[in-house]
Design a protein around this motif. Structure first.
Motif, mmCIF file in Angstrom:
data_model
loop_
_atom_site.group_PDB
_atom_site.id
_atom_site.type_symbol
_atom_site.label_atom_id
_atom_site.label_comp_id
_atom_site.label_asym_id
_atom_site.label_seq_id
_atom_site.Cartn_x
_atom_site.Cartn_y
_atom_site.Cartn_z
ATOM 1 N N UNK A 3 60.421 -60.264 -25.006
ATOM 2 C CA UNK A 3 59.260 -59.480 -25.443
ATOM 3 C C UNK A 3 57.979 -59.909 -24.738
ATOM 4 N N UNK A 4 57.960 -61.067 -24.131
ATOM 5 C CA UNK A 4 56.767 -61.619 -23.505
ATOM 6 C C UNK A 4 56.654 -61.073 -22.078
ATOM 7 N N UNK A 5 55.439 -60.704 -21.617
ATOM 8 C CA UNK A 5 55.295 -60.163 -20.264
ATOM 9 C C UNK A 5 55.818 -61.081 -19.163
ATOM 10 N N UNK A 6 55.847 -62.380 -19.404
ATOM 11 C CA UNK A 6 56.353 -63.320 -18.412
ATOM 12 C C UNK A 6 57.819 -63.050 -18.080
ATOM 13 N N UNK A 7 58.568 -62.508 -19.042
ATOM 14 C CA UNK A 7 59.994 -62.265 -18.847
ATOM 15 C C UNK A 7 60.265 -61.064 -17.944
ATOM 16 N N UNK A 8 59.292 -60.161 -17.780
ATOM 17 C CA UNK A 8 59.480 -58.969 -16.951
ATOM 18 C C UNK A 8 59.331 -59.329 -15.475
ATOM 19 N N UNK A 9 60.169 -58.728 -14.654
ATOM 20 C CA UNK A 9 60.079 -58.975 -13.216
ATOM 21 C C UNK A 9 58.866 -58.237 -12.645
ATOM 22 N N UNK A 10 58.497 -58.570 -11.422
ATOM 23 C CA UNK A 10 57.367 -57.884 -10.784
ATOM 24 C C UNK A 10 57.664 -56.405 -10.604
ATOM 25 N N UNK A 11 58.911 -56.075 -10.279
ATOM 26 C CA UNK A 11 59.283 -54.673 -10.100
ATOM 27 C C UNK A 11 59.165 -53.905 -11.417
ATOM 28 N N UNK A 12 59.593 -54.514 -12.521
ATOM 29 C CA UNK A 12 59.484 -53.861 -13.827
ATOM 30 C C UNK A 12 58.024 -53.686 -14.236
ATOM 31 N N UNK A 13 57.212 -54.691 -13.988
ATOM 32 C CA UNK A 13 55.792 -54.606 -14.309
ATOM 33 C C UNK A 13 55.128 -53.509 -13.491
ATOM 34 N N UNK A 14 55.486 -53.409 -12.206
ATOM 35 C CA UNK A 14 54.918 -52.377 -11.345
ATOM 36 C C UNK A 14 55.346 -50.990 -11.823
ATOM 37 N N UNK A 15 56.620 -50.832 -12.168
ATOM 38 C CA UNK A 15 57.114 -49.544 -12.673
ATOM 39 C C UNK A 15 56.374 -49.151 -13.952
ATOM 40 N N UNK A 16 56.053 -50.132 -14.799
ATOM 41 C CA UNK A 16 55.273 -49.849 -16.006
ATOM 42 C C UNK A 16 53.872 -49.353 -15.665
ATOM 43 N N UNK A 17 53.253 -49.917 -14.624
ATOM 44 C CA UNK A 17 51.929 -49.458 -14.201
ATOM 45 C C UNK A 17 51.984 -48.004 -13.730
ATOM 46 N N UNK A 18 53.021 -47.667 -12.971
ATOM 47 C CA UNK A 18 53.187 -46.286 -12.504
ATOM 48 C C UNK A 18 53.397 -45.361 -13.694
ATOM 49 N N UNK A 19 54.243 -45.771 -14.639
ATOM 50 C CA UNK A 19 54.517 -44.950 -15.820
ATOM 51 C C UNK A 19 53.248 -44.735 -16.646
ATOM 52 N N UNK A 20 52.440 -45.770 -16.814
ATOM 53 C CA UNK A 20 51.176 -45.638 -17.544
ATOM 54 C C UNK A 20 50.255 -44.631 -16.865
ATOM 55 N N UNK A 21 50.189 -44.699 -15.551
ATOM 56 C CA UNK A 21 49.338 -43.779 -14.800
ATOM 57 C C UNK A 21 49.828 -42.340 -14.937
ATOM 58 N N UNK A 22 51.138 -42.152 -14.859
ATOM 59 C CA UNK A 22 51.714 -40.809 -14.987
ATOM 60 C C UNK A 22 51.449 -40.259 -16.391
ATOM 61 N N UNK A 23 51.652 -41.075 -17.410
ATOM 62 C CA UNK A 23 51.407 -40.618 -18.782
ATOM 63 C C UNK A 23 49.949 -40.231 -18.976
ATOM 64 N N UNK A 24 49.051 -40.978 -18.361
ATOM 65 C CA UNK A 24 47.625 -40.667 -18.448
ATOM 66 C C UNK A 24 47.320 -39.304 -17.821
ATOM 67 N N UNK A 25 47.969 -39.003 -16.692
ATOM 68 C CA UNK A 25 47.747 -37.718 -16.030
ATOM 69 C C UNK A 25 48.466 -36.562 -16.727
ATOM 70 N N UNK A 26 49.624 -36.841 -17.349
ATOM 71 C CA UNK A 26 50.394 -35.773 -18.010
ATOM 72 C C UNK A 26 49.638 -35.163 -19.181
ATOM 73 N N UNK A 27 48.738 -35.925 -19.794
ATOM 74 C CA UNK A 27 47.939 -35.364 -20.888
ATOM 75 C C UNK A 27 47.076 -34.213 -20.394
ATOM 76 N N UNK A 28 46.620 -34.312 -19.171
ATOM 77 C CA UNK A 28 45.768 -33.273 -18.598
ATOM 78 C C UNK A 28 46.573 -32.228 -17.827
ATOM 79 N N UNK A 29 47.669 -32.646 -17.219
ATOM 80 C CA UNK A 29 48.501 -31.779 -16.386
ATOM 81 C C UNK A 29 49.939 -31.793 -16.906
#
Length: 149
Positions: free
Chosen positions: A34-60
């Protein structure tokens, strides 16, 4: 001599040794999942992309029909981009039966950023630029806060 401890048999025991002779060695994971330290860099990066997409999907809402992918590095398809900057993202137009795709390249983005906040901002900027290219709009139309720090 009377001892209540039974002597250990010489040689390998009934199973593999879990720790070395000093009680150290293989232990559990460094951090719980559950701790962010346990997530790999690739998983953390994918989460950043997903957050950005979700932010844009509200408008588009039409972005739900687009696939967003994360690849480590861009491919070198026959050509060479040695004279140009390494791309941070790309788009693939929709074809028969296949949805449009937006691709974000993880390693080039990570190399250009120093911290998590800077990386999140660059990821969002790249996602906005690629979505704008795919929709035929300006990045400022896709996200009015584009370019603001």
């Amino acid at each position: 001599m009377d001892s209540s401890v039974t002597p250990r048999a010489a040689g390998p025991g009934p199973g593999p040794r879990r720790r070395d002779r000093h009680g150290r060695g293989m232990r559990g994971p460094i951090a719980p999942p559950q701790v962010p330290l346990a997530a790999s860099r690739a998983e953390t990066f994918a989460d950043l992309v997903q957050d950005s997409v979700e932010r844009l999907e509200r408008r588009w809402p039409q972005l739900a029909d687009i696939d967003f992918l994360v690849l480590d590095v861009p491919r070198l398809d026959g050509g060479s981009w040695s004279d140009e900057a390494v791309p941070l993202g790309g788009t693939v137009a929709a074809r028969e039966g296949r949805p449009a795709r937006v691709v974000i390249y993880r390693r080039p983005v990570e190399i250009r950023t120093k911290g998590r906040d800077e990386r999140a901002a660059l990821v969002h900027e790249v996602v906005v630029e690629q979505v704008a290219e795919l929709l035929g709009l300006t990045p400022e139309t896709v996200d009015p806060r584009y370019g603001e720090d």
